[in-house]
Design a protein around this motif. Sequence first.
Motif, PDB file in Angstrom:
ATOM      1  N   THR A  61       0.876  -1.256   0.060  1.00 17.77           N
ATOM      2  CA  THR A  61      -0.003  -0.034   0.082  1.00 17.77           C
ATOM      3  C   THR A  61       0.823   1.478   0.058  1.00 17.77           C
ATOM      4  OG1 THR A  61      -0.138  -0.011   2.488  1.00 17.77           O
ATOM      5  CG2 THR A  61      -1.850  -1.223   1.095  1.00 17.77           C
ATOM      6  N   THR A  62       0.300   2.324  -0.117  1.00 15.30           N
ATOM      7  CA  THR A  62       0.988   3.739  -0.119  1.00 15.30           C
ATOM      8  C   THR A  62       1.397   3.896   1.331  1.00 15.30           C
ATOM      9  OG1 THR A  62      -0.902   4.378  -1.738  1.00 15.30           O
ATOM     10  CG2 THR A  62       0.418   6.210  -0.276  1.00 15.30           C
ATOM     11  N   PRO A  63       2.835   4.433   1.151  1.00 13.01           N
ATOM     12  CA  PRO A  63       3.603   4.425   2.459  1.00 13.01           C
ATOM     13  C   PRO A  63       3.056   5.585   3.512  1.00 13.01           C
ATOM     14  CG  PRO A  63       4.880   5.385   0.692  1.00 13.01           C
ATOM     15  CD  PRO A  63       3.526   4.866   0.194  1.00 13.01           C
ATOM     16  N   LYS A  64       3.302   5.419   4.975  1.00 16.09           N
ATOM     17  CA  LYS A  64       3.072   6.529   5.625  1.00 16.09           C
ATOM     18  C   LYS A  64       4.336   6.788   6.410  1.00 16.09           C
ATOM     19  CE  LYS A  64      -1.406   4.731   6.812  1.00 16.09           C
ATOM     20  NZ  LYS A  64      -2.717   4.111   7.901  1.00 16.09           N
ATOM     21  N   VAL A  65       4.519   8.203   6.174  1.00 19.52           N
ATOM     22  CA  VAL A  65       5.936   8.679   6.587  1.00 19.52           C
ATOM     23  C   VAL A  65       5.836   9.098   8.060  1.00 19.52           C
ATOM     24  CG1 VAL A  65       7.899   9.952   6.154  1.00 19.52           C
ATOM     25  CG2 VAL A  65       6.625   8.985   4.522  1.00 19.52           C
ATOM     26  N   SER A  66       6.710   9.055   8.961  1.00 23.10           N
ATOM     27  CA  SER A  66       6.748   9.939  10.363  1.00 23.10           C
ATOM     28  C   SER A  66       7.979   9.709  10.996  1.00 23.10           C
ATOM     29  CB  SER A  66       5.749   9.355  11.284  1.00 23.10           C
ATOM     30  OG  SER A  66       6.233   7.631  11.440  1.00 23.10           O
ATOM     31  N   VAL A  67       8.404  10.862  11.802  1.00 25.92           N
ATOM     32  CA  VAL A  67       9.653  11.188  12.612  1.00 25.92           C
ATOM     33  C   VAL A  67       9.502  10.742  14.011  1.00 25.92           C
ATOM     34  CG1 VAL A  67      11.283  12.413  13.295  1.00 25.92           C
ATOM     35  CG2 VAL A  67      10.074  12.978  11.027  1.00 25.92           C
ATOM     36  N   THR A  68      10.225   9.625  14.255  1.00 26.97           N
ATOM     37  CA  THR A  68      10.150   9.007  15.366  1.00 26.97           C
ATOM     38  C   THR A  68      11.643   8.542  15.926  1.00 26.97           C
ATOM     39  OG1 THR A  68       8.927   7.178  16.714  1.00 26.97           O
ATOM     40  CG2 THR A  68       9.391   6.860  14.447  1.00 26.97           C
ATOM     41  N   THR A  69      11.729   7.681  17.247  1.00 28.83           N
ATOM     42  CA  THR A  69      12.790   7.135  17.714  1.00 28.83           C
ATOM     43  C   THR A  69      12.504   5.649  17.644  1.00 28.83           C
ATOM     44  OG1 THR A  69      12.326   7.174  19.868  1.00 28.83           O
ATOM     45  CG2 THR A  69      13.421   8.927  18.807  1.00 28.83           C
TER      46      THR A  69
END
Length: 378
Positions: A61-69
């Motif tokens: 599926t279409t990706p989901k981008v997020s900033v995390t650790t």
Amino acid sequence: MADMLSQEEIDALLKGTTSDFEEDNDLTDDEKDALGEIGNISMGTSATTLFTLLGQKVTITTPKVSVTTLDEVSNDYDIPCVAVMIKYREGIEGFNLLILNEEDVKIITDLMMGGDGKNVSQDLTDIHLSAIGEAMNQMIGSSCTSLSEIFTKKIDILPPSAFSVDLPNKKYDNMGIESDHKIVKIAFRMTVGDLIDSEIMQIIPIEFAKKLVAPLLNVSSGSAKTKMVDNDIVRETDINDIPEQNTMKQPMNNNRREKAVNPRIERNSHNKPVNVQPLQFESFDDEGDGYNSYSDIELIKDVPLGITVELGRTTKQISEILDFGPGTVIELNRLVGEPLDIYVNGKQIAKGEVVVVDENYGIRITDIINPQKRVNNF
């Protein structure tokens, strides 16, 4: 107490930076969109490669981008995982990781070995890690082709290395990323037939992610800009696209600009009336003797062509081919007595049947493809 500095702010001041140090490391919306598009293109190509390897329908599926650790990521995982380290050796300098569920890795390995994907009761072994490493090598290798087209330069990777990761217990020292450092998480939903329906995750160090999208954002922002000149909006193009003779050495007033941009306005006002006539096209109705009337066919009659007779075709998995030996029977997709296909330079021109001429095999032509179609094939 509210005016006291936090430890992060103290560390930032000691390094000679501002209190916005952490914020500068976050991605902008444009960078996230660019990473998502890169991931979308790469995983689309990878899904096709994985389908070829497994023989099962693969959907990503279409990706989901997020900033995390890593610490935050580990809170979302309560099952063992496998990480695949992907290092780039040409075109891009950096690395990323793909995280898959351990059960998914076993299913993929079983399918690659010719199984039905249900033999997953055994523990994770080096065979599983080697198989998933090879699968990722081909998947990411194919996605590198897409990335090469995006960045207009060759991009290549080192052979990926796969290893087990205990995310629930925060044991990920071998991932090469500090647990509290900012990372980019690109999450995909992957389905393989009716065997796998779970999330795979791509982890990218935030510094590498910024370098990855920088060329794309620079191109998109630098290709066309606007600026104000004499209260008018003027489109600014690349300096290499502006011919030297058109370079203006001094500002022009509004009247001179109008003449420069629209030189036809003044010129057309003095032109005489133009005689306009409908365009006449030559008729192609008469084709003489048809497409086969080539007067110069004699010039190429002595050109040698390779003739091939195809007995049949079939498709086998790698595991089946490795089991081939003397006496192995390969079943083809053609019935006994069915006409065989005759090809000339890879183009089918006829059908025929096998005959014996003295002590040699031969082929008797039983059906000829339409001559016009044969010529068009060549």
